[in-house]
Design an enzyme around this catalytic site. Sequence first.
Site, mmCIF file in Angstrom:
data_model
loop_
_atom_site.group_PDB
_atom_site.id
_atom_site.type_symbol
_atom_site.label_atom_id
_atom_site.label_comp_id
_atom_site.label_asym_id
_atom_site.label_seq_id
_atom_site.Cartn_x
_atom_site.Cartn_y
_atom_site.Cartn_z
ATOM 1 N N HIS A 169 19.416 12.578 37.307
ATOM 2 C CA HIS A 169 19.141 11.937 38.499
ATOM 3 C C HIS A 169 20.377 11.204 39.240
ATOM 4 O O HIS A 169 19.963 10.386 40.080
ATOM 5 C CB HIS A 169 17.844 11.394 38.528
ATOM 6 N N SER A 293 47.305 16.987 48.361
ATOM 7 C CA SER A 293 46.800 16.733 50.012
ATOM 8 C C SER A 293 47.963 16.748 50.777
ATOM 9 O O SER A 293 49.088 16.272 50.471
ATOM 10 C CB SER A 293 46.145 15.525 49.926
ATOM 11 N N LYS A 299 47.195 12.480 45.510
ATOM 12 C CA LYS A 299 46.095 13.131 45.148
ATOM 13 C C LYS A 299 46.187 14.330 44.578
ATOM 14 O O LYS A 299 47.323 15.245 44.742
ATOM 15 C CB LYS A 299 45.056 13.707 46.641
ATOM 16 N N VAL A 300 45.366 14.754 43.652
ATOM 17 C CA VAL A 300 45.319 16.153 42.807
ATOM 18 C C VAL A 300 44.108 16.738 43.236
ATOM 19 O O VAL A 300 42.803 16.243 42.654
ATOM 20 C CB VAL A 300 45.494 16.080 41.249
ATOM 21 N N SER A 338 24.320 54.309 51.533
ATOM 22 C CA SER A 338 25.799 54.909 51.629
ATOM 23 C C SER A 338 26.473 53.757 51.995
ATOM 24 O O SER A 338 27.587 53.656 51.502
ATOM 25 C CB SER A 338 25.673 55.950 52.610
#
Length: 461
Positions: A169, A293, A299-300, A338
């Site tokens: 959760h 980015s 960023k990666v 078809s």
Amino acid sequence: MTPLPPQPISPLDGRYRAAVADLGDTLSEAGLNKARVHVEVEWLAYLTEHSLLGATPLPAAELQALRDWAANFGQAEIDQLAETERTTQHDVKAVEYLVRGKLDELDLGRLAELTHVCCTSEDINNLSYALTVKQAIADVWRPRFEKVIAELARQAEQYRELPMMSRTHGQPATPTTLGKELGVFVHRLERQLNQIDDVEYLGKFSGATGTFAAHLAADPRTDWAQVSQQFVEGLGLDWNPLTTQIESHDWQAELYTRIAHANRILHNLATDIWSYISIGYFRQIPVAGATGSSTMPHKVNPIRFENAEANLELSNAILDSLAATLVTSRWQRDLTDSSAQRNIGVGLGHSVLALDNILRGLGQIDAAPDVLAADLDANWEVLGEAIQTVIRAEVTAGRSSIKDPYAALKELTRGRRIGQAELVEFVQGLEIGDEAKQRLLALTPATYVGDAARLLDYLQR
């Protein structure tokens, strides 16, 4: 505005062509026509070999020349079929005329009237689709699926003992190991692969409405059902004896449903890995020269898993539609199948592309043991389950009189962060046997993983 030269509409034939090009050998219009030519030639070969409908066996060299031509179906035949179909307005009839023309070239014109004899178009089509789909699964889709399973299994073994916080959760829960969690996906995917391998590729070859009526009119002495079975099975397919004009497509629905199920498991994998990356459990390995980015150089982005998600959803949209619609045909035959079947390659193509992205994505991540360890150490409250369970056992054994241990642990831990010191103090004050108390005092979130590591042994059975 100067118009662009002809461009592909589908990204599978454009941007992503390299990843799915192998499917074109089978699940393209040319691949289908190559299979149709193969079936027509093999029917001729069967008729002559068994001296049916007035035919006599062909010399080995002549038969081999015809089969070699069918096997080498290429651009010349593709162009010729396109030209013929402009006149016939019928794709299978164009194939028949192509074969007849080749018979004349090979000085086998005496066999011309055996071409397509006793066949309805669907006799050729259903066998051709079964052959091409079977080959596409065996040669293209399945090997990629197996590679994903193999890489997951490798990482499951690599991280077999690495403790990890569970997140039921979305909340901290009883710890596990990273290897065991990857192993769950290995087990699920292997099970689906076994079911996909069990699918029958069915074929019919029984004439206009599945009754062998024309066959018996031409030769009432032959057991045409037996001929049909031998011919279909000789092509490497399973025989369907009871059909209308079309093979009922139930095997296709079964196959596409199972692949769609496998796709959904892969989608679950992609979203889980994406989520683990987002909380730092996995680090992404930067690819030299790649941009994460366009504006944020640090960023990666987990693009492989995001791309996989989208393509799995597209694949299932098509495969689910095929599975739902192909099983229905009005009375003895309508043509809705078809158009639908021409999209089989699109459905499988998006799945193949997703598999390619998942495999590449898995090769660009590493576990972050320090992050995993820090998260475990920050959540000592997850030991509440272990403590209340031990207390219950001690009460049952007569070594404790604590009332409602669950409530006591809920009061201590629910909605609160507690550390090692608080938990140790709580355990030391418990009225339980000394052995149980020492066992609990030795427990940490990182060691509270049960049999997680050993469960991976079941993957080897």
